[in-house]
Design a protein around this motif. Structure first.
Motif, PDB file in Angstrom:
ATOM      1  N   ALA A   1       0.823  -1.215   0.000  1.00  0.00           N
ATOM      2  CA  ALA A   1       0.000   0.000   0.000  1.00  0.00           C
ATOM      3  C   ALA A   1       0.853   1.260   0.000  1.00  0.00           C
ATOM      4  CB  ALA A   1      -0.939  -0.007   1.203  1.00  0.00           C
ATOM      5  N   THR A   2       2.008   1.186   0.674  1.00  0.00           N
ATOM      6  CA  THR A   2       2.875   2.368   0.757  1.00  0.00           C
ATOM      7  C   THR A   2       4.125   2.242  -0.105  1.00  0.00           C
ATOM      8  OG1 THR A   2       4.058   1.480   2.682  1.00  0.00           O
ATOM      9  CG2 THR A   2       2.085   2.810   3.107  1.00  0.00           C
ATOM     10  N   ARG A   3       4.282   1.088  -0.787  1.00  0.00           N
ATOM     11  CA  ARG A   3       5.439   0.809  -1.654  1.00  0.00           C
ATOM     12  C   ARG A   3       6.747   0.853  -0.862  1.00  0.00           C
ATOM     13  NH1 ARG A   3       2.945   4.980  -3.350  1.00  0.00           N
ATOM     14  NH2 ARG A   3       4.826   6.284  -3.278  1.00  0.00           N
ATOM     15  N   THR A   4       6.706   0.328   0.387  1.00  0.00           N
ATOM     16  CA  THR A   4       7.844   0.476   1.298  1.00  0.00           C
ATOM     17  C   THR A   4       8.431  -0.877   1.676  1.00  0.00           C
ATOM     18  OG1 THR A   4       6.931   2.512   2.212  1.00  0.00           O
ATOM     19  CG2 THR A   4       8.576   1.363   3.545  1.00  0.00           C
ATOM     20  N   PHE A   5       9.753  -0.980   1.580  1.00  0.00           N
ATOM     21  CA  PHE A   5      10.516  -2.113   2.095  1.00  0.00           C
ATOM     22  C   PHE A   5      11.109  -1.706   3.448  1.00  0.00           C
ATOM     23  CE2 PHE A   5      10.533  -2.589  -2.476  1.00  0.00           C
ATOM     24  CZ  PHE A   5      10.365  -3.955  -2.680  1.00  0.00           C
ATOM     25  N   SER A   6      11.067  -2.625   4.435  1.00  0.00           N
ATOM     26  CA  SER A   6      11.615  -2.283   5.750  1.00  0.00           C
ATOM     27  C   SER A   6      12.050  -3.546   6.481  1.00  0.00           C
ATOM     28  CB  SER A   6      10.581  -1.523   6.592  1.00  0.00           C
ATOM     29  OG  SER A   6       9.443  -2.336   6.826  1.00  0.00           O
ATOM     30  N   GLY A   7      12.938  -3.365   7.449  1.00  0.00           N
ATOM     31  CA  GLY A   7      13.413  -4.472   8.274  1.00  0.00           C
ATOM     32  C   GLY A   7      14.808  -4.185   8.793  1.00  0.00           C
ATOM     33  N   THR A   8      15.281  -5.082   9.663  1.00  0.00           N
ATOM     34  CA  THR A   8      16.622  -4.948  10.237  1.00  0.00           C
ATOM     35  C   THR A   8      17.388  -6.239  10.007  1.00  0.00           C
ATOM     36  OG1 THR A   8      15.785  -3.452  11.952  1.00  0.00           O
ATOM     37  CG2 THR A   8      17.948  -4.460  12.324  1.00  0.00           C
ATOM     38  N   PRO A   9      18.361  -6.238   9.115  1.00  0.00           N
ATOM     39  CA  PRO A   9      19.128  -7.468   8.861  1.00  0.00           C
ATOM     40  C   PRO A   9      20.126  -7.735   9.982  1.00  0.00           C
ATOM     41  CG  PRO A   9      19.999  -5.673   7.538  1.00  0.00           C
ATOM     42  CD  PRO A   9      18.790  -5.123   8.249  1.00  0.00           C
ATOM     43  N   THR A  10      20.405  -9.007  10.227  1.00  0.00           N
ATOM     44  CA  THR A  10      21.409  -9.405  11.208  1.00  0.00           C
ATOM     45  C   THR A  10      22.655  -9.904  10.481  1.00  0.00           C
ATOM     46  OG1 THR A  10      20.656 -11.700  11.347  1.00  0.00           O
ATOM     47  CG2 THR A  10      19.552 -10.092  12.763  1.00  0.00           C
ATOM     48  N   ASN A  11      23.596 -10.388  11.266  1.00  0.00           N
ATOM     49  CA  ASN A  11      24.837 -10.894  10.678  1.00  0.00           C
ATOM     50  C   ASN A  11      24.570 -12.035   9.701  1.00  0.00           C
ATOM     51  OD1 ASN A  11      27.804 -11.134  10.616  1.00  0.00           O
ATOM     52  ND2 ASN A  11      27.444 -13.092  11.628  1.00  0.00           N
ATOM     53  N   ALA A  12      23.547 -12.844   9.995  1.00  0.00           N
ATOM     54  CA  ALA A  12      23.229 -13.978   9.124  1.00  0.00           C
ATOM     55  C   ALA A  12      22.614 -13.542   7.796  1.00  0.00           C
ATOM     56  CB  ALA A  12      22.272 -14.930   9.840  1.00  0.00           C
ATOM     57  N   ASP A  13      22.205 -12.276   7.692  1.00  0.00           N
ATOM     58  CA  ASP A  13      21.523 -11.787   6.490  1.00  0.00           C
ATOM     59  C   ASP A  13      22.446 -11.009   5.557  1.00  0.00           C
ATOM     60  OD1 ASP A  13      18.961 -12.734   7.398  1.00  0.00           O
ATOM     61  OD2 ASP A  13      18.957 -11.063   8.810  1.00  0.00           O
ATOM     62  N   VAL A  14      23.745 -10.991   5.859  1.00  0.00           N
ATOM     63  CA  VAL A  14      24.691 -10.243   5.020  1.00  0.00           C
ATOM     64  C   VAL A  14      24.847 -10.972   3.688  1.00  0.00           C
ATOM     65  CG1 VAL A  14      27.062  -9.442   4.797  1.00  0.00           C
ATOM     66  CG2 VAL A  14      25.887  -9.265   7.000  1.00  0.00           C
ATOM     67  N   VAL A  15      24.245 -10.416   2.629  1.00  0.00           N
ATOM     68  CA  VAL A  15      24.252 -11.035   1.304  1.00  0.00           C
ATOM     69  C   VAL A  15      23.762  -9.996   0.299  1.00  0.00           C
ATOM     70  CG1 VAL A  15      21.881 -11.905   1.418  1.00  0.00           C
ATOM     71  CG2 VAL A  15      23.574 -13.131   0.034  1.00  0.00           C
ATOM     72  N   ASN A  16      24.057 -10.198  -0.975  1.00  0.00           N
ATOM     73  CA  ASN A  16      23.547  -9.322  -2.028  1.00  0.00           C
ATOM     74  C   ASN A  16      22.261  -9.909  -2.595  1.00  0.00           C
ATOM     75  OD1 ASN A  16      25.699  -7.476  -1.861  1.00  0.00           O
ATOM     76  ND2 ASN A  16      26.975  -8.770  -3.173  1.00  0.00           N
ATOM     77  N   LEU A  17      21.209  -9.103  -2.626  1.00  0.00           N
ATOM     78  CA  LEU A  17      19.899  -9.542  -3.102  1.00  0.00           C
ATOM     79  C   LEU A  17      19.536  -8.814  -4.391  1.00  0.00           C
ATOM     80  CD1 LEU A  17      17.949  -9.296   0.285  1.00  0.00           C
ATOM     81  CD2 LEU A  17      18.977 -11.358  -0.696  1.00  0.00           C
ATOM     82  N   THR A  18      18.788  -9.485  -5.251  1.00  0.00           N
ATOM     83  CA  THR A  18      18.165  -8.832  -6.402  1.00  0.00           C
ATOM     84  C   THR A  18      16.658  -8.978  -6.241  1.00  0.00           C
ATOM     85  OG1 THR A  18      20.039  -9.334  -7.840  1.00  0.00           O
ATOM     86  CG2 THR A  18      17.962  -8.737  -8.899  1.00  0.00           C
ATOM     87  N   ILE A  19      15.988  -7.849  -6.131  1.00  0.00           N
ATOM     88  CA  ILE A  19      14.559  -7.836  -5.818  1.00  0.00           C
ATOM     89  C   ILE A  19      13.771  -7.406  -7.052  1.00  0.00           C
ATOM     90  CG2 ILE A  19      12.784  -6.733  -4.391  1.00  0.00           C
ATOM     91  CD1 ILE A  19      14.916  -6.506  -2.203  1.00  0.00           C
ATOM     92  N   GLU A  20      12.713  -8.132  -7.329  1.00  0.00           N
ATOM     93  CA  GLU A  20      11.840  -7.810  -8.459  1.00  0.00           C
ATOM     94  C   GLU A  20      10.533  -7.235  -7.937  1.00  0.00           C
ATOM     95  OE1 GLU A  20      11.517 -10.263 -12.161  1.00  0.00           O
ATOM     96  OE2 GLU A  20       9.487 -10.640 -11.382  1.00  0.00           O
ATOM     97  N   VAL A  21      10.170  -6.068  -8.461  1.00  0.00           N
ATOM     98  CA  VAL A  21       8.912  -5.409  -8.112  1.00  0.00           C
ATOM     99  C   VAL A  21       7.976  -5.515  -9.310  1.00  0.00           C
ATOM    100  CG1 VAL A  21       7.805  -3.252  -7.442  1.00  0.00           C
ATOM    101  CG2 VAL A  21      10.071  -3.829  -6.547  1.00  0.00           C
ATOM    102  N   GLN A  22       6.747  -5.911  -9.060  1.00  0.00           N
ATOM    103  CA  GLN A  22       5.752  -6.052 -10.121  1.00  0.00           C
ATOM    104  C   GLN A  22       4.612  -5.068  -9.881  1.00  0.00           C
ATOM    105  OE1 GLN A  22       2.823  -9.460 -10.396  1.00  0.00           O
ATOM    106  NE2 GLN A  22       4.122  -9.978 -12.154  1.00  0.00           N
ATOM    107  N   ALA A  23       4.244  -4.338 -10.939  1.00  0.00           N
ATOM    108  CA  ALA A  23       3.083  -3.446 -10.910  1.00  0.00           C
ATOM    109  C   ALA A  23       2.020  -4.036 -11.830  1.00  0.00           C
ATOM    110  CB  ALA A  23       3.465  -2.043 -11.361  1.00  0.00           C
ATOM    111  N   LYS A  24       0.820  -4.255 -11.318  1.00  0.00           N
ATOM    112  CA  LYS A  24      -0.233  -4.933 -12.076  1.00  0.00           C
ATOM    113  C   LYS A  24      -1.461  -4.030 -12.153  1.00  0.00           C
ATOM    114  CE  LYS A  24      -0.634  -9.270 -11.256  1.00  0.00           C
ATOM    115  NZ  LYS A  24      -0.943 -10.565 -10.584  1.00  0.00           N
ATOM    116  N   ASP A  25      -2.080  -3.948 -13.379  1.00  0.00           N
ATOM    117  CA  ASP A  25      -3.274  -3.117 -13.524  1.00  0.00           C
ATOM    118  C   ASP A  25      -4.531  -3.929 -13.238  1.00  0.00           C
ATOM    119  OD1 ASP A  25      -3.859  -4.635 -15.774  1.00  0.00           O
ATOM    120  OD2 ASP A  25      -3.351  -3.066 -17.223  1.00  0.00           O
TER     121      ASP A  25
END
Length: 471
Positions: A82-106
Motif C-alpha cells: 500500500a505504501t510501496r515500502t521495504f523495511s526491516g533490520t538485517p542481522t549478521n546472518a543476512d549479510v548477502v547481495n539480493l536482487t529484488i523484483e517489483v511487479q506493478a499490475k493493472d
C-alpha cells in the motif's frame, strides 16, 4: 448516412459504430535505484509513485515484490504494497547481495516489472548486541558479529518451592511454534522440545552460601525470538520423563509474570507461583535478563541441555584448575566427586578407546563412575559449614558430578554389598529412583538432594560452586 442522386432523390440508412476501449499495459517510467542496508541497522526504502505509469485513466496499480527468481523475500525484509515500502533490520546472518523484483499490475492483471539490487553490508565496527521485547512476553536477541548471548541473573527469591526457570525459542511475535499457538493442544510439548534450562532457585540457603552473581549465560542464534517458563517445584527433565505433570509448567502471561523494562535493553522478570503467604506478589522468583557479548564461561557449554549438570571441557587443550566452594545443609555426611564420561549421554569409557562401554542404567555403571572418579577431588564439609578445595580436570573431556549419600567411595567399592550407600547422578536413567538429584543453580553451580525419590526437594543438602581457569 444520406445518399442523393441527380434528381434530388435521397435515401437514408442508419448504422452503429462501436469504439472499443483497448487496455494499455503499465510501463516502467523511472527505474528503481539500487539500495544498501547495514547489518543490525533499521532499513526503510519507498520507491516513487511514478516508477510505473498506466495511461488508462480508470486503471489503478497494485504492487508485489519477490526475489528475482520468484522466491519470497528473506524473513527480515517486509514489503508494504500500500505504501510501496521495504523495511526491516538485517542481522549478521543476512549479510548477502539480493536482487529484488517489483511487479506493478493493472486492473486487468497485466503487469510491468523492474529489479533493483539490495546489498546487505556487514557492520565492521564494534560488535553490537541487543535484547528487545517485541510482544507482551516475547523477546528478540541479536548480535552483529557472532552468536547472541543472554545473561540471566537471580535477583530475588521468596518462594518456599524450588522452581526451575527455562526459556524456549518461538517462530514469531505471536509465540507460535511450528504453527501451534500458545495455549493450544501440543504447545507445552513443543516448547519443551526447544527448551533451555536457565537455573533453579533454592528456598533454604545453607550458611555461607552466597547467592550474589548466580548467573547463567545461554547462547542463541542472532535474531532468535523466545519466551520464558517456570516449572513449579520440579524440573524440565522431570516433565520430559513424566515424573512431573505439564500442569506444573507456568508459561509467561500477565497472571504469572511481571516484566519491567530497566532501560539499556535490560529487563526484570518477576514470577508468581502461588506459594506461601505472598501468593499475590510477583516476587517468588525474580531475575534480570540482558544481552551480552561475553563468552560462555569455561565448562558451561552443555548446562542448558537436558540433564546437563556437567562440566564440558571439550575443545580445551590444557589442564584446567578447579577451585571448589562447598556448602551443606544436611544431616547426612555426603561425598561429592566428579567422573569422566565419553559423551553427552553419560556413557563411560572403561578401556580407553574413546567410546562408551557402559551406558547409564546398565549394570556396573555406578561402580565404574565412582571407581573412575577424578583423583584429588573429594568434596566434603560439615553441616552448615563451608569448605574450599582445589583440583585439576584434564582437557578435552566431559566431567560429571555425583553424590554419595551418607557414605564414602570405599564403602561402595568394598566387597560388602550390604553397606553400599546410594549414589546419584545428573542422568535420571543412572539413578535407582529415576528422579532428579542434581540441579543447576548458576554457571558451574550445582545443588544436590540426598534423599531417595527426591526427598524434600530442597537441593541444598550439598552445594558445589566450581571456578575454573586454564592451568
Amino acid at each position: 448516412m444520406t445518399a442523393t442522386d441527380t434528381s434530388d432523390q435521397t435515401v437514408i440508412a442508419n448504422f452503429a459504430l462501436k469504439v472499443d476501449n483497448i487496455n494499455h499495459p503499465p510501463t516502467l517510467q523511472n527505474a528503481i535505484a539500487d539500495q544498501i542496508a547495514k547489518q543490525d541497522t533499521a532499513f526503510s526504502f519507498t520507491f516513487d509513485d511514478n516508477t510505473f505509469i498506466d495511461v488508462d485513466a480508470d486503471d489503478s496499480l497494485s504492487y508485489s515484490a519477490t526475489l528475482q527468481d520468484g522466491s519470497n523475500l528473506p524473513n527480515w525484509l517486509k514489503f508494504n504494497a500500500a505504501t510501496r515500502t521495504f523495511s526491516g533490520t538485517p542481522t549478521n546472518a543476512d549479510v548477502v547481495n539480493l536482487t529484488i523484483e517489483v511487479q506493478a499490475k493493472d486492473n486487468d492483471g497485466v503487469s510491468a516489472t523492474d529489479t533493483f539490487a539490495l546489498a546487505v553490508e556487514p557492520n565492521n565496527g564494534t560488535p553490537t548486541f541487543k535484547l528487545s521485547k517485541i510482544a507482551d512476553d516475547i523477546f528478540k536477541i541479536s548480535n552483529s558479529s557472532s552468536k547472541s548471548k543472554l545473561q540471566v541473573t537471580l535477583t530475588g527469591q521468596s518462594s518456599n518451592l524450588v522452581n526451575e526457570l527455562g526459556v524456549f525459542t518461538v517462530d514469531d511475535a505471536q509465540g507460535n511454534i511450528n504453527g501451534i499457538a500458545p495455549g493450544a493442544a501440543g504447545y507445552a510439548q513443543a516448547a519443551l522440545d526447544r527448551a533451555k534450562v536457565i537455573f533453579s532457585a533454592i528456598a533454604n540457603l545453607p550458611n555461607g552460601f552466597n547467592t550474589d552473581n548466580l548467573t547463567h549465560l545461554l547462547e542463541f542464534n542472532s535474531g532468535d525470538n523466545f519466551r520464558f517458563y517456570l516449572v513449579k517445584n520440579s524440573t524440565t527433565d522431570a516433565v520430559r520423563t513424566g515424573v512431573t505433570s505439564f500442569t506444573d509448567i507456568l508459561f509467561s502471561d500477565p497472571l504469572t509474570q511481571k516484566i519491567t523494562d530497566l532501560g539499556n535493553d535490560d529487563f526484570s522478570l518477576a514470577w508468581k507461583d502461588g506459594s506461601g503467604n505472598n501468593a499475590a506478589d510477583f516476587n517468588n522468583l525474580v531475575v534480570k535478563i540482558q544481552s551480552t557479548n561475553d563468552s560462555l564461561p569455561l565448562g558451561t557449554n552443555l548446562q542448558a541441555n537436558p540433564q546437563g549438570e556437567v562440566i564440558d571441557l571439550r575443545g580445551v587443550t590444557s589442564q584446567v584448575k578447579a577451585d571448589f566452594i562447598v556448602n551443606r545443609e544436611a544431616a547426612f555426611n555426603n561425598f561429592i566427586g566428579f567422573y569422566q564420561v565419553a559423551d553427552e549421554n553419560g556413557g563411560i569409557d572403561t578401556n580407553s578407546d574413546g567410546k562408551a562401554d557402559i551406558l547409564t542404567g546398565q549394570a556396573g555403571y555406578t561402580e565404574a563412575a565412582v571407581r573412575g572418579r577424578v583423583a584429588g577431588i573429594d568434596l566434603t564439609v560439615n553441616n552448615q559449614g563451608s569448605a574450599t578445595s582445589t583440583g585439576t580436570f584434564q582437557p578435552d573431556s566431559i566431567f560429571v558430578p555425583f553424590i554419595i549419600t551418607n557414605g564414602t567411595p570405599d564403602a561402595l567399592l568394598d566387597s560388602n554389598p550390604n553397606n553400599d550407600p546410594a549414589v546419584y547422578f545428573p542422568f535420571l536413567g543412572a539413578n535407582t529412583d529415576k528422579v532428579d538429584h542434581i540441579r543447576l543453580l548458576g554457571n558451574n553451580v550445582f545443588g544436590f538432594e540426598d534423599l531417595a525419590s527426591g526427598g524434600d526437594k530442597d537441593f541444598n543438602d550439598m552445594i558445589v560452586r566450581v571456578n575454573m581457569t586454564i592451568a
